[in-house]
Design a protein around this motif. Structure first.
Motif, PDB file in Angstrom:
ATOM      1  N   THR A 142       0.834  -1.207   0.000  1.00 28.38           N
ATOM      2  CA  THR A 142       0.000   0.000   0.000  1.00 28.38           C
ATOM      3  C   THR A 142       0.868   1.257   0.000  1.00 28.38           C
ATOM      4  OG1 THR A 142      -0.150  -0.088   2.423  1.00 28.38           O
ATOM      5  CG2 THR A 142      -1.936  -1.106   1.156  1.00 28.38           C
ATOM      6  N   GLY A 143       2.030   1.181   0.655  1.00 30.52           N
ATOM      7  CA  GLY A 143       2.939   2.319   0.656  1.00 30.52           C
ATOM      8  C   GLY A 143       3.518   2.569  -0.725  1.00 30.52           C
ATOM      9  N   ARG A 144       3.890   1.503  -1.389  1.00 31.26           N
ATOM     10  CA  ARG A 144       4.467   1.636  -2.733  1.00 31.26           C
ATOM     11  C   ARG A 144       3.451   2.198  -3.711  1.00 31.26           C
ATOM     12  NH1 ARG A 144       4.155  -1.896  -6.829  1.00 31.26           N
ATOM     13  NH2 ARG A 144       3.482  -3.612  -5.465  1.00 31.26           N
ATOM     14  N   LEU A 145       2.186   1.806  -3.558  1.00 28.67           N
ATOM     15  CA  LEU A 145       1.140   2.248  -4.485  1.00 28.67           C
ATOM     16  C   LEU A 145       0.404   3.503  -4.007  1.00 28.67           C
ATOM     17  CD1 LEU A 145      -0.360  -1.267  -5.339  1.00 28.67           C
ATOM     18  CD2 LEU A 145       1.119   0.145  -6.783  1.00 28.67           C
ATOM     19  N   GLN A 146       0.802   3.995  -2.822  1.00 25.53           N
ATOM     20  CA  GLN A 146       0.223   5.236  -2.296  1.00 25.53           C
ATOM     21  C   GLN A 146      -1.293   5.166  -2.132  1.00 25.53           C
ATOM     22  OE1 GLN A 146       2.255   8.805  -1.924  1.00 25.53           O
ATOM     23  NE2 GLN A 146       2.988   6.956  -0.948  1.00 25.53           N
ATOM     24  N   LEU A 147      -1.766   4.064  -1.555  1.00 25.17           N
ATOM     25  CA  LEU A 147      -3.202   3.861  -1.377  1.00 25.17           C
ATOM     26  C   LEU A 147      -3.671   4.379  -0.029  1.00 25.17           C
ATOM     27  CD1 LEU A 147      -3.501   0.222  -2.766  1.00 25.17           C
ATOM     28  CD2 LEU A 147      -3.891   2.375  -3.987  1.00 25.17           C
ATOM     29  N   GLY A 148      -4.944   4.688   0.057  1.00 25.16           N
ATOM     30  CA  GLY A 148      -5.560   5.066   1.316  1.00 25.16           C
ATOM     31  C   GLY A 148      -6.631   4.060   1.676  1.00 25.16           C
ATOM     32  N   GLY A 149      -7.133   4.147   2.914  1.00 23.58           N
ATOM     33  CA  GLY A 149      -8.226   3.261   3.294  1.00 23.58           C
ATOM     34  C   GLY A 149      -8.088   2.689   4.677  1.00 23.58           C
ATOM     35  N   ARG A 150      -8.863   1.628   4.934  1.00 29.44           N
ATOM     36  CA  ARG A 150      -8.885   0.944   6.221  1.00 29.44           C
ATOM     37  C   ARG A 150      -8.808  -0.557   5.981  1.00 29.44           C
ATOM     38  NH1 ARG A 150      -8.294   5.476   6.704  1.00 29.44           N
ATOM     39  NH2 ARG A 150      -9.483   7.042   7.875  1.00 29.44           N
ATOM     40  N   LEU A 151      -7.861  -1.209   6.634  1.00 32.95           N
ATOM     41  CA  LEU A 151      -7.738  -2.660   6.529  1.00 32.95           C
ATOM     42  C   LEU A 151      -7.761  -3.255   7.926  1.00 32.95           C
ATOM     43  CD1 LEU A 151      -5.626  -1.355   4.205  1.00 32.95           C
ATOM     44  CD2 LEU A 151      -5.457  -3.779   3.627  1.00 32.95           C
ATOM     45  N   ARG A 152      -8.740  -4.074   8.187  1.00 30.35           N
ATOM     46  CA  ARG A 152      -8.821  -4.799   9.465  1.00 30.35           C
ATOM     47  C   ARG A 152      -8.245  -6.189   9.248  1.00 30.35           C
ATOM     48  NH1 ARG A 152     -12.619  -2.684  13.121  1.00 30.35           N
ATOM     49  NH2 ARG A 152     -13.114  -4.773  13.903  1.00 30.35           N
ATOM     50  N   VAL A 153      -7.247  -6.539  10.045  1.00 33.65           N
ATOM     51  CA  VAL A 153      -6.564  -7.819   9.887  1.00 33.65           C
ATOM     52  C   VAL A 153      -6.665  -8.605  11.189  1.00 33.65           C
ATOM     53  CG1 VAL A 153      -4.405  -8.968   9.296  1.00 33.65           C
ATOM     54  CG2 VAL A 153      -4.941  -6.738   8.290  1.00 33.65           C
ATOM     55  N   ALA A 154      -7.167  -9.825  11.080  1.00 30.76           N
ATOM     56  CA  ALA A 154      -7.294 -10.714  12.233  1.00 30.76           C
ATOM     57  C   ALA A 154      -6.754 -12.088  11.864  1.00 30.76           C
ATOM     58  CB  ALA A 154      -8.757 -10.823  12.658  1.00 30.76           C
ATOM     59  N   ASN A 155      -6.640 -12.952  12.845  1.00 32.48           N
ATOM     60  CA  ASN A 155      -6.217 -14.323  12.549  1.00 32.48           C
ATOM     61  C   ASN A 155      -7.207 -15.005  11.623  1.00 32.48           C
ATOM     62  OD1 ASN A 155      -4.053 -13.959  14.228  1.00 32.48           O
ATOM     63  ND2 ASN A 155      -4.916 -15.072  15.970  1.00 32.48           N
ATOM     64  N   GLU A 156      -8.478 -14.546  11.683  1.00 32.40           N
ATOM     65  CA  GLU A 156      -9.503 -15.185  10.860  1.00 32.40           C
ATOM     66  C   GLU A 156      -9.591 -14.612   9.459  1.00 32.40           C
ATOM     67  OE1 GLU A 156     -13.164 -14.672  12.919  1.00 32.40           O
ATOM     68  OE2 GLU A 156     -13.302 -12.517  12.522  1.00 32.40           O
ATOM     69  N   GLY A 157      -8.835 -13.523   9.150  1.00 34.19           N
ATOM     70  CA  GLY A 157      -8.863 -13.009   7.789  1.00 34.19           C
ATOM     71  C   GLY A 157      -8.618 -11.522   7.682  1.00 34.19           C
TER      72      GLY A 157
END
Length: 532
Positions: A58-73
């Motif tokens: 995401t840093g390389r592509l300069q993206l914005g947003g929200r990503l929720r990351v858990a053990n389940e996905g």
């Protein structure tokens, strides 16, 4: 050039969130929506590798947003250029296939692209949030395994299923989302009966499902479920199947959610109203996929007068004047449970939520129906806002309702949306510093209890207080005795508010020492401002 993502604390809810600035989008913007549950669940080291990959890509592509990351996905809403978000999706799929033991993103996530949006629909930063659950239901895989989830139907099949008899359709979203848009067009044609669990948050679903009246209403029926993008239906349908699957005629969920349905049925199909979304679009309806949110010329938000500029079929109403309204503007929250409330622009200018005695007019439809009167600020959280109880502070004064003065504890909401992470304190400090010394535009008509700006009445009160002070003479001890409390930090003044927010008890004590002349006071205030 890639942006730099650093670990930043966003309160106790997200102590290890990764936050980075996103590049402004030139031209058209694209929003990417997707989620994926991993089976088997990710081990701790695999989760960390995924987070590292997301940060780098995401840093390389300069993206914005929200990503929720858990053990389940993973659950994500992202923004950027059309090429950048698609390159990210391809990179994620390829990386997962090469990640070693178990290509955990298999099958490929259902990527949903919303193209040709205005550039102001792009997120300004990128947040990667490590969480325990992608959607917090308070239910784990053991009690509601995803393999027991409902049958996924594409929008066309789901549309046909809504026309069948002995069918109900459950809205798995929060009530404030359903307030402005929902699937109930089919019911008018004799199709599936629409059911709103009336949830303030996802954790309410479990309690709703446990009710006898709920089970009686669903028994023997085909059950359809839907949400914005599909992720909330996954665990909810699994829980429903676990609890009473044998008593139902089948459980089905809308693949891709409302987003995919309205792409398939651009004229609306059985959908009525607007679809509330958790991105810069705010909400969108038929013929307006770009949504009603965002910013316009001059960096100011769009202004709409009550009853004007609203599309036909407005389902919502202003919580204060009850005029037709379906925009959540001004970040207005229900006084008694904390969920977003609809307030028209005309009522927003009156600030009823900041006016003593008017606070109870700012309540969501659920709190009005349930006669909830205890302020959300006066309840204690016991389980992420579920099972709340009236605080000791409220009980100590006889349970007096702060807005109408009547005796009795009143009734508190069964669950509240109340953010206690702590990051708001830092924002409050920053705001106090930025506004220090500036004049309030509302002048003496300002009714805000914690306004950081200065007011004419503050200066007058300060001058009157100064004229009443005894002359500084004698020892410091005598001066202290005469004054009792040094008024260098004036009560109710801008400096007083700043001191409460910014200074520790020890620092406040040092500020409160008496000074002999005006120059010393000015010098001391200067030191405070520099310290802030």
């Amino acid at each position: 050039m890639a942006h730099t993502a650093g670990t930043k604390k966003l309160g106790s809810w997200f102590p290890t969130a990764s936050v980075a600035k996103a590049a402004p989008v030139e031209g058209k913007c694209t929003i990417l929506l997707f989620y994926h549950y991993c089976r088997p669940e990710l081990e701790k080291d695999a989760k960390q590798r995924l987070i590292a990959f997301l940060q780098d890509t995401t840093g390389r592509l300069q993206l914005g947003g929200r990503l929720r990351v858990a053990n389940e996905g993973i659950n994500s809403t992202m923004s950027g250029t059309a090429d950048a978000v698609r390159e990210f999706a391809d990179a994620l799929t390829n990386w997962a296939a090469k990640a070693g033991k178990g290509p955990f993103l298999n099958p490929t996530p259902d990527y949903k692209y919303i193209d040709d949006l205005p550039p102001d629909r792009a997120f300004k930063d990128l947040k990667i949030l490590p969480v325990n659950e992608l959607v917090f239901y308070g239910v784990d895989e053991k009690h509601a395994p995803l393999v027991n989830g409902g049958t996924h139907l594409d929008p066309k099949d789901y549309h046909q299923k809504m026309k069948e008899n002995d069918t109900v359709i459950i809205d798995v979203r929060n009530h404030y989302e359903a307030e402005i848009g929902r699937f109930d067009g089919q019911e008018k044609e004799g199709g599936a009966k629409y059911i709103d669990p009336k949830m303030r948050k996802s954790t309410d679903f479990k309690q709703w499902l446990a009710k006898d009246e709920t089970k009686a209403e669903l028994k023997g029926k085909q059950v359809l479920m839907y949400c914005t993008g599909g992720v909330r239906c996954e665990r909810a349908s699994a829980l429903l199947n676990t609890e009473m699957g044998k008593d139902l005629g089948g459980i089905f969920q809308l693949q891709g959610g409302i987003e995919k349905y309205l792409q398939e049925f651009p004229e609306g199909g059985h959908w009525q109203g607007k679809n509330y979304v958790f991105d810069k679009r705010e909400a969108f309806g038929v013929g307006n996929l770009a949504g009603v949110g965002g910013v316009v010329e001059g960096g100011k938000k769009k202004k709409e007068k009550a009853g004007k500029g609203l599309s036909e079929g407005v389902l919502g109403k202003c919580c204060v004047c009850a005029c037709e309204w379906d925009r959540y503007i001004g970040k207005k929250k229900c006084y008694t449970c904390g969920v977003p409330v609809l307030m028209c622009s005309a009522c927003c200018t009156l600030k009823p939520d900041k006016t003593p005695g008017k606070e109870l007019t700012v309540r969501c439809p659920l709190c009005v129906q349930q006669n909830i009167t205890v302020p959300a600020a006066d309840v204690q959280l016991t389980d992420n806002g579920v099972g709340v109880s009236i605080s000791k502070k409220t009980k100590s004064d006889g349970g007096r309702n702060r807005t109408n003065g009547k005796e009795g504890e009143g009734k508190s909401a069964p669950s509240v949306c109340k953010w206690g992470g702590g990051h708001a304190v830092d924002k409050k400090k920053t705001r106090a510093v930025k506004t220090f010394g500036k004049k309030c535009k509302l002048g003496d008509e300002c009714t805000r209890s914690a306004c950081y700006f200065t007011h004419p009445k503050d200066a007058k009160a300060k001058a009157n207080e100064h004229s009443k002070r005894p002359h500084d003479s004698g020892s410091a001890a005598e001066v202290t005795k005469k004054r009792n409390v040094d008024t260098t930090v004036e009560k109710g003044s801008n400096i007083d508010i700043l001191s409460k927010v910014m200074l520790s008890a020890k620092e406040r004590k040092s500020v409160s020492q008496p000074h002999g002349d005006k120059e010393q006071k000015i010098s001391k205030k200067t030191k405070i401002s520099k310290k802030l």
